[in-house]
Design a protein around this motif. Sequence first.
Motif, PDB file in Angstrom:
ATOM      1  N   PRO A 146       0.818  -1.221   0.000  1.00 17.95           N
ATOM      2  CA  PRO A 146       0.000   0.000   0.000  1.00 17.95           C
ATOM      3  C   PRO A 146       0.848   1.266   0.000  1.00 17.95           C
ATOM      4  CG  PRO A 146      -0.913  -1.601   1.540  1.00 17.95           C
ATOM      5  CD  PRO A 146       0.405  -2.162   1.068  1.00 17.95           C
ATOM      6  N   GLU A 147       2.004   1.216   0.659  1.00 23.63           N
ATOM      7  CA  GLU A 147       2.886   2.386   0.687  1.00 23.63           C
ATOM      8  C   GLU A 147       3.429   2.694  -0.706  1.00 23.63           C
ATOM      9  OE1 GLU A 147       2.287   0.789   4.588  1.00 23.63           O
ATOM     10  OE2 GLU A 147       3.096  -0.206   2.804  1.00 23.63           O
ATOM     11  N   ILE A 148       3.754   1.662  -1.467  1.00 18.52           N
ATOM     12  CA  ILE A 148       4.223   1.867  -2.835  1.00 18.52           C
ATOM     13  C   ILE A 148       3.115   2.473  -3.685  1.00 18.52           C
ATOM     14  CG2 ILE A 148       4.919   0.665  -4.947  1.00 18.52           C
ATOM     15  CD1 ILE A 148       6.492  -1.286  -3.174  1.00 18.52           C
ATOM     16  N   VAL A 149       1.918   1.945  -3.566  1.00 18.43           N
ATOM     17  CA  VAL A 149       0.779   2.482  -4.318  1.00 18.43           C
ATOM     18  C   VAL A 149       0.576   3.956  -3.996  1.00 18.43           C
ATOM     19  CG1 VAL A 149      -1.723   2.352  -4.651  1.00 18.43           C
ATOM     20  CG2 VAL A 149      -0.372   0.254  -4.523  1.00 18.43           C
ATOM     21  N   GLU A 150       0.643   4.307  -2.722  1.00 24.39           N
ATOM     22  CA  GLU A 150       0.456   5.710  -2.312  1.00 24.39           C
ATOM     23  C   GLU A 150       1.557   6.597  -2.884  1.00 24.39           C
ATOM     24  OE1 GLU A 150       0.058   8.384   1.790  1.00 24.39           O
ATOM     25  OE2 GLU A 150       0.264   6.205   1.901  1.00 24.39           O
ATOM     26  N   THR A 151       2.793   6.114  -2.846  1.00 24.78           N
ATOM     27  CA  THR A 151       3.923   6.916  -3.320  1.00 24.78           C
ATOM     28  C   THR A 151       3.835   7.188  -4.820  1.00 24.78           C
ATOM     29  OG1 THR A 151       5.342   6.008  -1.579  1.00 24.78           O
ATOM     30  CG2 THR A 151       6.443   7.022  -3.456  1.00 24.78           C
ATOM     31  N   LEU A 152       3.283   6.252  -5.578  1.00 24.00           N
ATOM     32  CA  LEU A 152       3.276   6.362  -7.029  1.00 24.00           C
ATOM     33  C   LEU A 152       2.089   7.148  -7.592  1.00 24.00           C
ATOM     34  CD1 LEU A 152       4.400   2.786  -8.167  1.00 24.00           C
ATOM     35  CD2 LEU A 152       5.792   4.810  -7.758  1.00 24.00           C
ATOM     36  N   GLN A 153       1.261   7.674  -6.729  1.00 21.66           N
ATOM     37  CA  GLN A 153       0.128   8.435  -7.231  1.00 21.66           C
ATOM     38  C   GLN A 153       0.597   9.679  -7.998  1.00 21.66           C
ATOM     39  OE1 GLN A 153      -3.119   7.368  -7.005  1.00 21.66           O
ATOM     40  NE2 GLN A 153      -2.222   5.543  -6.061  1.00 21.66           N
ATOM     41  N   ASP A 154      -0.083   9.966  -9.099  1.00 23.28           N
ATOM     42  CA  ASP A 154       0.122  11.201  -9.876  1.00 23.28           C
ATOM     43  C   ASP A 154       1.502  11.297 -10.517  1.00 23.28           C
ATOM     44  OD1 ASP A 154      -2.484  12.167  -9.292  1.00 23.28           O
ATOM     45  OD2 ASP A 154      -1.790  12.870  -7.337  1.00 23.28           O
ATOM     46  N   CYS A 155       2.115  10.155 -10.827  1.00 24.45           N
ATOM     47  CA  CYS A 155       3.397  10.199 -11.541  1.00 24.45           C
ATOM     48  C   CYS A 155       3.180  10.600 -12.999  1.00 24.45           C
ATOM     49  CB  CYS A 155       4.080   8.834 -11.496  1.00 24.45           C
ATOM     50  SG  CYS A 155       4.966   8.504  -9.963  1.00 24.45           S
ATOM     51  N   HIS A 156       4.165  11.303 -13.543  1.00 29.06           N
ATOM     52  CA  HIS A 156       4.151  11.664 -14.960  1.00 29.06           C
ATOM     53  C   HIS A 156       4.903  10.636 -15.804  1.00 29.06           C
ATOM     54  CE1 HIS A 156       3.553  15.420 -12.696  1.00 29.06           C
ATOM     55  NE2 HIS A 156       2.788  15.772 -13.714  1.00 29.06           N
ATOM     56  N   GLY A 157       5.816   9.913 -15.175  1.00 32.73           N
ATOM     57  CA  GLY A 157       6.577   8.878 -15.863  1.00 32.73           C
ATOM     58  C   GLY A 157       6.780   7.688 -14.951  1.00 32.73           C
ATOM     59  N   LEU A 158       6.765   6.483 -15.534  1.00 31.80           N
ATOM     60  CA  LEU A 158       6.886   5.271 -14.731  1.00 31.80           C
ATOM     61  C   LEU A 158       7.679   4.209 -15.493  1.00 31.80           C
ATOM     62  CD1 LEU A 158       6.051   3.726 -12.166  1.00 31.80           C
ATOM     63  CD2 LEU A 158       3.931   3.093 -13.339  1.00 31.80           C
ATOM     64  N   LEU A 159       8.799   3.799 -14.891  1.00 35.79           N
ATOM     65  CA  LEU A 159       9.527   2.616 -15.357  1.00 35.79           C
ATOM     66  C   LEU A 159       9.066   1.465 -14.484  1.00 35.79           C
ATOM     67  CD1 LEU A 159      11.417   4.887 -16.537  1.00 35.79           C
ATOM     68  CD2 LEU A 159      13.267   3.238 -16.256  1.00 35.79           C
ATOM     69  N   LEU A 160       8.353   0.532 -15.074  1.00 35.02           N
ATOM     70  CA  LEU A 160       7.641  -0.479 -14.306  1.00 35.02           C
ATOM     71  C   LEU A 160       8.144  -1.872 -14.670  1.00 35.02           C
ATOM     72  CD1 LEU A 160       5.292  -1.102 -12.352  1.00 35.02           C
ATOM     73  CD2 LEU A 160       3.781  -1.144 -14.356  1.00 35.02           C
ATOM     74  N   GLU A 161       8.526  -2.638 -13.648  1.00 32.18           N
ATOM     75  CA  GLU A 161       8.989  -3.991 -13.897  1.00 32.18           C
ATOM     76  C   GLU A 161       7.866  -4.868 -14.425  1.00 32.18           C
ATOM     77  OE1 GLU A 161      11.622  -7.393 -11.786  1.00 32.18           O
ATOM     78  OE2 GLU A 161      10.133  -6.456 -10.491  1.00 32.18           O
ATOM     79  N   CYS A 162       8.121  -5.514 -15.551  1.00 33.63           N
ATOM     80  CA  CYS A 162       7.239  -6.545 -16.118  1.00 33.63           C
ATOM     81  C   CYS A 162       8.142  -7.735 -16.417  1.00 33.63           C
ATOM     82  CB  CYS A 162       6.551  -6.040 -17.385  1.00 33.63           C
ATOM     83  SG  CYS A 162       5.489  -4.591 -17.164  1.00 33.63           S
ATOM     84  N   ASN A 163       8.553  -8.425 -15.382  1.00 38.04           N
ATOM     85  CA  ASN A 163       9.630  -9.402 -15.536  1.00 38.04           C
ATOM     86  C   ASN A 163       9.216 -10.651 -16.290  1.00 38.04           C
ATOM     87  OD1 ASN A 163      11.007 -12.021 -13.969  1.00 38.04           O
ATOM     88  ND2 ASN A 163      12.454 -10.437 -14.626  1.00 38.04           N
ATOM     89  N   HIS A 164       8.067 -11.221 -15.918  1.00 40.52           N
ATOM     90  CA  HIS A 164       7.742 -12.515 -16.495  1.00 40.52           C
ATOM     91  C   HIS A 164       6.242 -12.689 -16.708  1.00 40.52           C
ATOM     92  CE1 HIS A 164       7.468 -13.087 -12.093  1.00 40.52           C
ATOM     93  NE2 HIS A 164       6.511 -13.951 -12.372  1.00 40.52           N
ATOM     94  N   ASP A 165       5.919 -13.532 -17.663  1.00 44.38           N
ATOM     95  CA  ASP A 165       4.574 -14.054 -17.822  1.00 44.38           C
ATOM     96  C   ASP A 165       4.480 -15.294 -16.943  1.00 44.38           C
ATOM     97  OD1 ASP A 165       1.950 -14.446 -19.479  1.00 44.38           O
ATOM     98  OD2 ASP A 165       3.042 -16.353 -19.663  1.00 44.38           O
ATOM     99  N   GLU A 166       3.489 -15.348 -16.108  1.00 43.06           N
ATOM    100  CA  GLU A 166       3.424 -16.425 -15.118  1.00 43.06           C
ATOM    101  C   GLU A 166       3.367 -17.810 -15.770  1.00 43.06           C
ATOM    102  OE1 GLU A 166       0.115 -15.379 -12.688  1.00 43.06           O
ATOM    103  OE2 GLU A 166       1.116 -13.651 -11.790  1.00 43.06           O
ATOM    104  N   GLU A 167       2.614 -17.945 -16.838  1.00 45.85           N
ATOM    105  CA  GLU A 167       2.512 -19.244 -17.511  1.00 45.85           C
ATOM    106  C   GLU A 167       3.847 -19.635 -18.138  1.00 45.85           C
ATOM    107  OE1 GLU A 167      -0.099 -21.383 -21.074  1.00 45.85           O
ATOM    108  OE2 GLU A 167      -0.837 -19.558 -20.109  1.00 45.85           O
ATOM    109  N   MET A 168       4.522 -18.673 -18.756  1.00 42.91           N
ATOM    110  CA  MET A 168       5.822 -18.962 -19.361  1.00 42.91           C
ATOM    111  C   MET A 168       6.851 -19.333 -18.296  1.00 42.91           C
ATOM    112  SD  MET A 168       6.085 -16.014 -22.328  1.00 42.91           S
ATOM    113  CE  MET A 168       7.716 -16.529 -22.871  1.00 42.91           C
ATOM    114  N   LEU A 169       6.811 -18.663 -17.151  1.00 35.95           N
ATOM    115  CA  LEU A 169       7.753 -18.973 -16.077  1.00 35.95           C
ATOM    116  C   LEU A 169       7.556 -20.402 -15.577  1.00 35.95           C
ATOM    117  CD1 LEU A 169       9.881 -18.171 -13.907  1.00 35.95           C
ATOM    118  CD2 LEU A 169       7.957 -17.416 -12.482  1.00 35.95           C
TER     119      LEU A 169
END
Length: 256
Positions: A146-169
């Motif tokens: 929840p703290e991460i969600v709160e911190t990221l509110q109203d960002c103009h830019g976001l580098l977001l981890e999308c590491n894996h597809d669960e089925e492929m992993l």
Amino acid sequence: MLKVASLGSGSKGNATLIATEKATVMVDCGFTLKETLKRLERLEVAPSSVDAILVTHEHQDHISGVGPLSRKFDIPVWSTKGSLLSGKCGKLKNYSIIEGFQGFEIGDIDILPISVPHDAREPCQYLFSAHQKRLAVLTDLGSYTPEIVETLQDCHGLLLECNHDEEMLWNGPYPYSLKQRVGGPLGHMSNNQAIKLLQQVISQNLELLIASHISEQNNCPDLVKKTVAEAAGWPPERVFIAEQDEGFGWFELTKN
């Protein structure tokens, strides 16, 4: 003006540049010194112009080049105490300890370390603010809080981890123990986790969305673009990929 570029992103090495007209900082350096200098040259950045290296955690693909680059060009290193105590940077002459994830400034950039769940000693990610723009670098976390969600509110830019597809992993070639680590709560974020987080933080302010730390074995850039774009309600061409070999060139946050 607040802008971002990447030297590369993935399990073979990570480094991200954040810059204004007055300051340039590097988040992590997981490449050899020779490779780092080559990639900086590609982005037309002189290593002597880097004002600080910010460490997220002590895994080799993020920290292996921090010490050599810092010593060669006398670049200050900022790190949590846990990451520094790993000893992976070697002996540093110029460093500062991040205490209690308290914010600090480098030039005209305000920097807020973000505590994240990841299997490291004291991992963090970063939120950058300058010239009324907010840019978050959020990779290498197994889940979000929840703290991460709160911190990221109203960002103009976001580098977001999308590491894996669960089925492929889970159907892929990794040993079971590694699958458990990657897919666990202290491992790496899946595409599904990323879009769930994105849906909680996206706003009209968001103008730049870059998927990062994509697994070469357990994910597919086209799948990531499609999945993330659908979650954002954007066309796929508006979602960018931080590639392992090329990273990405400079993006500037400009939307008023």
